[in-house]
Design an enzyme around this catalytic site. Structure first.
Site, PDB file in Angstrom:
ATOM      1  N   LYS A  36       0.873  -1.268  -0.027  1.00  0.00           N
ATOM      2  CA  LYS A  36      -0.199   0.033  -0.014  1.00  0.00           C
ATOM      3  C   LYS A  36       0.880   1.283  -0.230  1.00  0.00           C
ATOM      4  CE  LYS A  36      -1.649  -1.530   3.619  1.00  0.00           C
ATOM      5  NZ  LYS A  36      -2.744  -2.189   4.778  1.00  0.00           N
TER       6      LYS A  36
ATOM      7  N   GLY B  64      -8.179   3.718   9.877  1.00  0.00           N
ATOM      8  CA  GLY B  64      -8.480   2.277   9.239  1.00  0.00           C
ATOM      9  C   GLY B  64      -8.539   2.083   8.108  1.00  0.00           C
ATOM     10  N   THR B  65      -7.814   2.887   7.226  1.00  0.00           N
ATOM     11  CA  THR B  65      -7.729   2.537   5.814  1.00  0.00           C
ATOM     12  C   THR B  65      -6.907   1.047   5.487  1.00  0.00           C
ATOM     13  OG1 THR B  65      -5.691   3.740   5.691  1.00  0.00           O
ATOM     14  CG2 THR B  65      -7.865   4.779   4.868  1.00  0.00           C
ATOM     15  N   GLY B  66      -6.029   0.756   6.175  1.00  0.00           N
ATOM     16  CA  GLY B  66      -5.177  -0.397   6.179  1.00  0.00           C
ATOM     17  C   GLY B  66      -6.354  -1.816   6.475  1.00  0.00           C
ATOM     18  N   CYS B  67      -6.856  -1.628   7.600  1.00  0.00           N
ATOM     19  CA  CYS B  67      -7.759  -2.580   7.921  1.00  0.00           C
ATOM     20  C   CYS B  67      -9.106  -2.871   6.920  1.00  0.00           C
ATOM     21  CB  CYS B  67      -8.769  -2.345   9.401  1.00  0.00           C
ATOM     22  SG  CYS B  67      -7.395  -1.770  10.510  1.00  0.00           S
TER      23      CYS B  67
ATOM     24  N   THR C 144      -8.367   9.138   7.615  1.00  0.00           N
ATOM     25  CA  THR C 144      -7.799   8.050   6.799  1.00  0.00           C
ATOM     26  C   THR C 144      -7.702   6.889   8.097  1.00  0.00           C
ATOM     27  OG1 THR C 144      -5.725   9.031   7.438  1.00  0.00           O
ATOM     28  CG2 THR C 144      -6.546   9.345   5.034  1.00  0.00           C
TER      29      THR C 144
END
Length: 269
Positions: free
Chosen positions: A176, A212-215, A210
C-alpha cells in the site's frame, strides 16, 4: 439453501469504531460477505490516538476461532492486530488445524497516529509462523520498512520491496502506497502464484479521514477472495472499494483527529 461467503476477522477492537474489528465487520458486510470475529486485543482509542492496549489471553482467542469455524465455517480469514508471539502461535495452530488457505494477513504494527501496536518479540514470530500460512499480506510502507529493515525513499521502490517480502513466506503481497508523497498513488500487487505485478493507481485524496484504511482494504480483499475472486481481481476490487470509501468520507467531521472512511458509501447511491 443459499450460502453466505464467510469471512472470519481476527483482530483488535477499536473503541472509536474506525479501525480494527469494527472496520473489518463494516467492510466485510458492505462488500456482501458474512463477518464473524475473534478479538485479539481491546484498545482504548479514538480519532486522536491509542491510549491503551489490553491483549486477550491466547487461549480465549483460539477458542473464538474454533467456535466460529467448527459451526459456521469460513471461506477466508483476515488477520489484523496481533499483540504477542503467543497469540501468533495460537492462531497459526488453528489455521493449520482447519487447513485454511485463503488467509489475508495485514501486519498491523503502527497505528495511523503513530502508536506501536505489537511487541518486538512478536515480529519474528509473525514472519516465521504466519507469513508461510498466508495467501496474501498487505503491508503499508512503514510496516514494510519494519519487516525488511530497508528504508523506502519513494513508491517506485515498492515492486522490489514487495518481492523481498514475498520471499519471507512465498506469499503474495499488496504493497500500500498511502504514505508516499506523490500526487498519484500506485499500490503494487505482487502475485506470487503467477510471479506477476499489477499497478493499482489512484489520485491522492486530500482528507484527514484515513483512520482504518489498512484494515478496510485488507478486509475487502478477504471478502472478495471468499466470494471466489481471483487474487488479481480481488486486489483490483479492494482498491476500488477503499478509494470510494475514502472519497465518500472525506468531507465528514467525526472526532478531533483522523476520522474513518465511509464504509457504507454504496448505501448513499
Amino acid at each position: 439453501m443459499k450460502q453466505y461467503p464467510r469471512v472470519l476477522t481476527i483482530a483488535g477492537s477499536d473503541s472509536g469504531g474506525g479501525a480494527g474489528i469494527q472496520a473489518d465487520i463494516k467492510t466485510i458486510s458492505a462488500t456482501r460477505s458474512y463477518a464473524a470475529s475473534a478479538i485479539t486485543a481491546i484498545t482504548v482509542q479514538n480519532t486522536i490516538g491509542v491510549e491503551q492496549v489490553y491483549g486477550i489471553p491466547a487461549e480465549i482467542i483460539g477458542s473464538q476461532i474454533h467456535a466460529v469455524i467448527s459451526d459456521i465455517g469460513v471461506d477466508a480469514i483476515k488477520i489484523g492486530m496481533l499483540h504477542s508471539s503467543e497469540i501468533i502461535h495460537t492462531i497459526a495452530e488453528q489455521i493449520r488445524k482447519w487447513d485454511i488457505t485463503n488467509v489475508v494477513l495485514d501486519p498491523v504494527m503502527i497505528s495511523t497516529s503513530g502508536h506501536t501496536l505489537i511487541e518486538n518479540s512478536a515480529i519474528e514470530a509473525l514472519k516465521t509462523e504466519l507469513f508461510p500460512l498466508a495467501r496474501v499480506i498487505t503491508p503499508n510502507m512503514p510496516e514494510a520498512e519494519f519487516l525488511t529493515g530497508i528504508h523506502i525513499n519513494s513508491q517506485k521502490e515498492l515492486p522490489q520491496i514487495a518481492k523481498t517480502l514475498s520471499k519471507i513466506g512465498n506469499v503474495s503481497v499488496l504493497m500500500k502506497a498511502g504514505h508516499a508523497t506523490e500526487n498519484e498513488l500506485i499500490d503494487i500487487f505482487y502475485n506470487a502464484e503467477k510471479d506477476s505485478f499489477t499497478e493499482l493507481r489512484s489520485p491522492r485524496i486530500e482528507t484527514k479521514n484515513t483512520h482504518g484504511t489498512g484494515c478496510t482494504m485488507s478486509s475487502a480483499f478477504a471478502s472478495y477472495i471468499a466470494q471466489g475472486y481471483s487474487l488479481h481481481d480481488a486486489a483490483k476490487a479492494a482498491k476500488e472499494y477503499i478509494n470510494q470509501a475514502i472519497l465518500s468520507g472525506a468531507n465528514y467531521e467525526i472526532g478531533h483527529g483522523h476520522g474513518p472512511v465511509d464504509h457504507f458509501f454504496r448505501l448513499h447511491i
